[in-house]
Design a protein around this motif. Structure first.
Motif, PDB file in Angstrom:
ATOM      1  N   ALA A  82       0.832  -1.211   0.000  1.00  0.00           N
ATOM      2  CA  ALA A  82       0.000   0.000   0.000  1.00  0.00           C
ATOM      3  C   ALA A  82       0.864   1.257   0.000  1.00  0.00           C
ATOM      4  CB  ALA A  82      -0.930  -0.013   1.216  1.00  0.00           C
ATOM      5  N   GLN A  85       2.645   1.668  -3.522  1.00  0.00           N
ATOM      6  CA  GLN A  85       1.712   2.104  -4.564  1.00  0.00           C
ATOM      7  C   GLN A  85       1.265   3.551  -4.344  1.00  0.00           C
ATOM      8  OE1 GLN A  85      -1.447  -0.789  -4.810  1.00  0.00           O
ATOM      9  NE2 GLN A  85      -0.008  -2.489  -5.033  1.00  0.00           N
ATOM     10  N   TYR A  86       1.113   3.938  -3.086  1.00  0.00           N
ATOM     11  CA  TYR A  86       0.712   5.304  -2.749  1.00  0.00           C
ATOM     12  C   TYR A  86       1.780   6.302  -3.200  1.00  0.00           C
ATOM     13  CZ  TYR A  86      -0.390   9.308   0.317  1.00  0.00           C
ATOM     14  OH  TYR A  86      -0.666  10.551   0.818  1.00  0.00           O
ATOM     15  N   SER A 215      -3.828  -2.040  -3.252  1.00  0.00           N
ATOM     16  CA  SER A 215      -3.921  -1.926  -1.803  1.00  0.00           C
ATOM     17  C   SER A 215      -3.969  -0.451  -1.435  1.00  0.00           C
ATOM     18  CB  SER A 215      -2.721  -2.601  -1.141  1.00  0.00           C
ATOM     19  OG  SER A 215      -2.876  -2.659   0.251  1.00  0.00           O
ATOM     20  N   GLU A 216      -4.752  -0.128  -0.412  1.00  0.00           N
ATOM     21  CA  GLU A 216      -4.935   1.260  -0.003  1.00  0.00           C
ATOM     22  C   GLU A 216      -4.479   1.454   1.436  1.00  0.00           C
ATOM     23  OE1 GLU A 216      -5.977   3.905  -1.716  1.00  0.00           O
ATOM     24  OE2 GLU A 216      -6.264   2.789  -3.585  1.00  0.00           O
ATOM     25  N   ARG A 222      -2.107   7.430   6.217  1.00  0.00           N
ATOM     26  CA  ARG A 222      -1.843   8.521   5.286  1.00  0.00           C
ATOM     27  C   ARG A 222      -1.540   9.819   6.034  1.00  0.00           C
ATOM     28  NH1 ARG A 222      -6.047   6.308   1.925  1.00  0.00           N
ATOM     29  NH2 ARG A 222      -7.526   7.811   2.775  1.00  0.00           N
TER      30      ARG A 222
END
Length: 508
Positions: A82, A85-86, A215-216, A222
């Motif tokens: 995650a 990818q972010y 994936s988040e 965040r």
């Protein structure tokens, strides 16, 4: 495994940097003979301008690296995916944004140059080439950081090594056959992109789960990353103000020809310090892993050893460059490219400072002390810019580098206090006493070897240079034995070296 990866990272970094340095000298020699020193000045100027534009990346590379230490340590594969990818999305968008920004300032490049801006044909096109070469790397930052955080930076270094060797070789051929600055840069762009794509393909294969499964990050995760980035962004601006403005100040107040002469010294001194920095920096991912483990005893033991090694490496760097840099420049490209010894001495001091404070800098990164560091860096950048610009008007090159030296000295004491108290929880007086002792011994070694160098009065020439170099190495090792033969960290280091040699012999 941590020790093995640290050795691999440091060992390969040193060897590859050394070989690349040899190729860089060959390329630089051909470059000077064919294109001249003024082109070198523009080369350094464009690099500095683009480094200032790079403050827009908000310190994302460091933030990504720091964010990965703990989840990798705890084997949280989904969280790692995650995070990767972010950041990948952000890096790609920033790469495009920064190139557009560089393209927009292209018509105003002449504002950074003293005198005529027409001395180099196609100057604006050259700057666009530089911008593309610089900001295309943003599309591959996530790949490099995944290897780095997994303590496998030697794999990235292998690709970089091959790319550099191919680039330097073809650049020499291009300069000899068709001496064009645009072709010179074009070759570097093509080869760099090719090897970056190959590295990305390799990473997607070895760490496929980080790229193939969407994936988040959670909102709180965040927010934590955003808080780190917020302070890193200002810290990055400060670092550019400290280290990334010298060439612009020189170009504006002294001239691009002087900048071209300095760039030859910069190539040698920065390459040597980068080579040694690679040796020291190979343990950073392992240090981050250690902080994630949260074992204070191990942390203090590793830091003390790391700090001791950095002092010895920095001392050798200082004394070797002081004794060898002037005769090397004279022998390499001639006396017309030799700078004032006083200027060179201040430049060497600034590089020495960067090496000797490597442990402190890496604790800040691996411990995440970005918020605490920020006020110190902002103060340092103000001091550096004000003093450098004021002194550059009257003292030229010397004034620029004295400004950097003054800001380094003032910030050093503040950084020591912050890291020792907030990052390591050590007793401040004990640390300062040890550092003062190290620094006194370091300067005694430098003074003794430089005095011996003056007494021997080596002449310019290859034989004299080799004899001078041997004198520096032998005398440094003898003084190390004299001052540190009973030092606890030296004994630990010797035992580690002996154990690694014994393991190597056993493996054979």
């Amino acid at each position: 495994m941590r020790t093995i990866n640290s050795i691999l990272n440091s060992g390969f970094a040193v060897v590859s940097q050394f070989i690349i340095l040899i190729f860089a000298f060959i390329t630089r020699t051909v470059f000077i003979r064919i294109l001249g020193s003024e082109y070198l000045g523009f080369d350094a100027l464009f690099t500095n301008i683009l480094s200032i534009l790079s403050i827009v990346d908000l310190g994302l590379g460091t933030a990504l690296n720091f964010s990965l230490y703990s989840p990798i340590r705890n084997n949280e594969r989904q969280k790692v995916a995650a995070i990767v990818q972010y950041f990948k999305k952000i890096f790609c968008r920033l790469g495009v944004l920064l190139f557009i920004l560089a393209f927009c300032i292209t018509p105003f490049i002449g504002l950074f140059v003293k005198g005529s801006v027409n001395s180099i044909p196609y100057m604006q096109k050259v700057f666009v080439f530089y911008a593309f070469l610089t900001f295309s790397s943003y599309f591959f930052t996530d790949v490099r950081t995944v290897y780095y955080a997994h303590q496998q930076n030697y794999k990235v270094l292998m690709f970089d090594f091959l790319a550099k060797i191919f680039t330097k070789t073809l650049q020499v051929i291009i300069l000899l056959i068709h001496p064009s600055y645009l072709w010179y840069l074009g070759i570097e762009i093509i080869i760099t992109l090719f090897f970056n794509f190959r590295l990305m393909k390799k990473a997607h294969k070895e760490y496929s789960e980080f790229y193939t499964h969407p994936s988040e990050l959670k909102e709180d995760e965040r927010q934590t990353i955003f808080n780190d980035i917020k302070f890193l962004s200002l810290s990055k601006i400060a670092n550019v103000g400290i280290n990334g403005t010298d060439s612009i100040i020189i170009s504006k107040f002294v001239g691009t020809a002087a900048l071209g002469v300095y760039s030859n010294y910069f190539l040698i001194l920065s390459s040597a310090s980068n080579l040694l920095w690679s040796l020291l920096n190979g343990v950073v991912a392992s240090l981050g892993d250690l902080f994630a483990e949260n074992d204070s005893t191990k942390i203090h033991q590793i830091f003390n050893l790391y700090n001791f090694i950095s002092v010895q490496v920095s001392t050798f760097y200082a004394v070797a460059t002081i004794c060898l840099i002037q005769p090397f420049i004279h022998m390499w490209i001639g006396k017309n490219y030799v700078m004032s010894f006083t200027v060179v001495l201040v430049v060497i001091f600034n590089n020495y400072y960067g090496l000797v404070t490597a442990p402190l800098s890496n604790v800040i990164v691996t411990k995440g002390l970005f918020k605490q560091e920020l006020p110190i860096r902002l103060l340092q950048v103000v001091i550096n810019l004000v003093v450098s610009v004021v002194l550059a008007v009257n003292y030229g090159l010397l004034g620029v580098f004295v400004g950097t030296a003054v800001s380094n000295i003032i910030s050093y004491f503040l950084i020591v206090y912050m890291v020792v108290k907030s990052g390591l929880n050590l007793k401040l007086t004990d640390y300062i006493f040890k550092e003062v002792k190290y620094i006194i011994i370091s300067f005694l070694q430098i003074a003794a070897i430089c005095l011996l160098n003056q007494m021997l009065a080596f002449q310019y020439g290859i034989i004299s240079f080799i004899l001078n170099m041997c004198m520096v190495i032998v005398s440094f090792l003898l003084l190390e034995l004299l001052f540190y033969r009973k030092n606890a960290q030296m004994l630990v280091l010797v035992n580690i070296i002996k154990s690694q040699i014994g393991r190597y012999k056993g493996a054979k």
